[in-house]
Design a protein around this motif. Structure first.
Motif, short mmCIF file in Angstrom:
data_model
loop_
_atom_site.label_atom_id
_atom_site.label_comp_id
_atom_site.label_asym_id
_atom_site.label_seq_id
_atom_site.Cartn_x
_atom_site.Cartn_y
_atom_site.Cartn_z
N ASP A 127 -2.70 -3.42 -10.83
CA ASP A 127 -3.52 -4.27 -9.97
C ASP A 127 -3.68 -5.69 -10.49
N TRP A 187 0.68 -1.27 -8.43
CA TRP A 187 -0.33 -1.84 -7.55
C TRP A 187 -0.50 -3.32 -7.95
N TYR A 188 -0.63 -4.22 -6.97
CA TYR A 188 -0.95 -5.61 -7.30
C TYR A 188 -1.44 -6.33 -6.04
N GLU A 189 -2.27 -7.34 -6.27
CA GLU A 189 -2.77 -8.24 -5.21
C GLU A 189 -3.40 -7.49 -4.06
N ASN A 190 -4.21 -6.49 -4.38
CA ASN A 190 -5.00 -5.77 -3.39
C ASN A 190 -6.45 -6.25 -3.46
N ALA A 191 -7.23 -5.91 -2.43
CA ALA A 191 -8.65 -6.27 -2.39
C ALA A 191 -9.47 -5.00 -2.21
N TYR A 192 -10.49 -4.85 -3.06
CA TYR A 192 -11.34 -3.66 -3.06
C TYR A 192 -12.78 -4.03 -2.74
N ARG A 207 -6.66 -2.00 -15.06
CA ARG A 207 -5.90 -3.25 -15.13
C ARG A 207 -5.38 -3.54 -16.53
N HIS A 228 0.76 -3.45 -2.35
CA HIS A 228 0.21 -4.81 -2.50
C HIS A 228 -0.27 -5.35 -1.16
N SER A 266 -5.42 -8.53 -8.26
CA SER A 266 -6.29 -7.88 -7.28
C SER A 266 -7.74 -8.29 -7.50
N ARG A 273 -6.18 -3.84 1.81
CA ARG A 273 -7.63 -3.95 1.68
C ARG A 273 -8.24 -2.55 1.74
#
Length: 435
Positions: free
Chosen positions: A427, A394-399, A420, A345, A430, A348
């Motif tokens: 995610d 997976w969570y609160e990621n930025a792609y 998701r 989490h 995210s 980036r």
């Protein structure tokens, strides 16, 4: 001491706790391949500017045996010819060596081995034949290892994976059965192989605030090990050579820039965490993202376990993991190294528009178990477990860029929305750039 004085002999003559000051210039250990310095407890070897200890391509080792509390500071150590899997400095894994501010370069084998409570700080470990650091000790027992502020680059010049295919014996740093390590503030780059590789029953690692870039294979490979925090690192342009090689031969395995292979959190082992947490890292222009993998056929006492003499840290005897007992709990659970309790989490992930084909992937998967015939893990049981039941999130990621997700097994690749949604439900929270 001026160049030309026999440092090995002086070390033998003088008492424990002696400090040796090496003047600028080239110091040598004579023509014997076993010419070496054998420190006594508390000895210190300090280099003046320009002090070089040179093995001349003849001496195998610089500093050996098992004295405690040795200090090696300010030297350039080069030209030693350590054999495969052996190291030039602290060859025999003495306890609490402080190795700081040195340049250890252009040696065969590893620049150094590691021992309990070793402090490896502010060194330049470059262009060595096998590793910058081989953190292995006969009988295990490395605890409290510190690797801080070093530059670790260009290692594995002898291309060991080509010499001995499948040896798993190359890269910037290799850790084996280390219990407690802080790896922070290092620059790990341009190694011919993995940057950092922890293999077999490592536990309680903190990998923090490093810059890890341009390594040909994984930036971080954490294999059949436990309890890890990866926090605040920058990963750039790693795994490109390895990923392209897989793609060129049509191998669709999702190569990871961070690769967790049968590794996860285990609350029953004493550590600073009971999980694997990968948080607040930046990933830029790597071949891929993070792969969480279990080989269904690899477990304690399986012929498919390349660490053949090792069992998990939860089962004391390899022979215990056999039929029929392994088919029932607790052995059914404890004979496997599990990729479980992994939390990813606040990271980036970005890559450029040139990423096509097999690059730009995340993965959460296992293979279909087939071997050996007495294995209780045959079929899709391990794929189901790693995907749905082992608390991997997976969570609160930025792609940024086009990312795809290989999930459950290599036959399933999904987009962000499917990743998701049910049944994967990954995610949450995210974002994708532009969405």
């Amino acid at each position: 001491m001026e160049p030309g004085i026999d440092l090995s002999a002086k070390t033998r003559e003088l008492p424990a706790g002696t400090t040796f000051w090496l003047a600028g210039g080239k110091h040598t250990l004579g023509p014997d391949e076993f010419g070496q310095i054998i420190p006594k407890d508390g000895n210190a070897y300090l280099g003046a500017p320009g002090a070089v200890l040179d093995g001349g391509g003849v001496n195998r080792y610089a500093f050996t045996q098992q004295a405690r509390d040795v200090v090696i500071r300010g030297l350039t150590i080069r030209g030693f010819a350590a054999p495969q899997d052996q190291g030039v400095v602290n060859h025999d894994s003495g306890e609490h060596w402080i190795i700081e501010g040195n340049t250890i370069e252009d040696n065969r084998g590893a620049a150094m081995m590691a021992g309990p409570r070793q402090e490896i700080s502010r060194n330049c470990l470059r262009n060595n034949g096998q590793y910058g650091i081989n953190a292995y000790r006969a009988g295990d027992g490395i605890t409290g290892l510190l690797v801080e502020g070093n530059e670790i680059s260009g290692n594995n010049t002898d291309d060991w994976e080509k010499k001995v295919p499948g040896c798993g014996c190359s890269g910037g740093v290799k850790f084996w059965a280390v219990d407690g390590a802080d790896v922070r503030g290092n620059w790990v780059h341009h190694n011919h192989g993995a940057g950092l590789w922890a293999d077999t029953n490592n536990n309680d690692f903190l990998i923090e605030d490093n810059v890890i870039e341009d390594n040909e294979a994984e930036a971080l490979f954490y294999e059949i090990s436990y309890n890890l925090v990866v926090r605040g690192n920058t990963f750039r342009r790693n795994t490109l050579v390895q990923g392209r090689a897989f793609a060129a031969r049509g191998d669709d395995f999702p190569v990871g820039t961070i690769y967790l292979s049968e590794s996860g959190g285990e609350p029953r082992l004493k550590a600073r965490t009971s999980s694997v947490e990968i948080v607040d890292n930046v990933f830029e222009d790597n071949w891929a993202g993070i792969t969480l993998w279990e080989n269904a056929d690899r477990f304690c006492n399986s012929p498919a376990n390349t660490s053949s003499g090792s069992c998990t840290r939860l089962v004391p005897s390899v022979s215990s993991c056999s039929a029929p007992g392994i088919a029932s709990r607790p052995l059914y659970d404890d004979c496997r190294w599990k990729t479980q309790r992994v939390s990813l989490h606040g990271n980036r992930f970005s890559h450029g528009s040139g990423c096509t084909g097999f690059c730009g992937r995340m993965a959460l998967l296992a293979n279909f178990g087939t071997y050996p015939d007495w294995s209780p893990y045959r079929g899709s049981s391990v794929s189901d477990a790693i995907t749905f039941r082992q608390e991997n999130r997976w969570y609160e990621n930025a792609y940024s860029g086009e990312w795809r997700f290989v999930v459950h097994d290599t036959s399933r690749t999904v987009g962000f929305s499917e990743w998701r949604g049910a049944p994967y439900s990954q995610d949450a929270g995210s974002s994708v750039e532009g969405s």
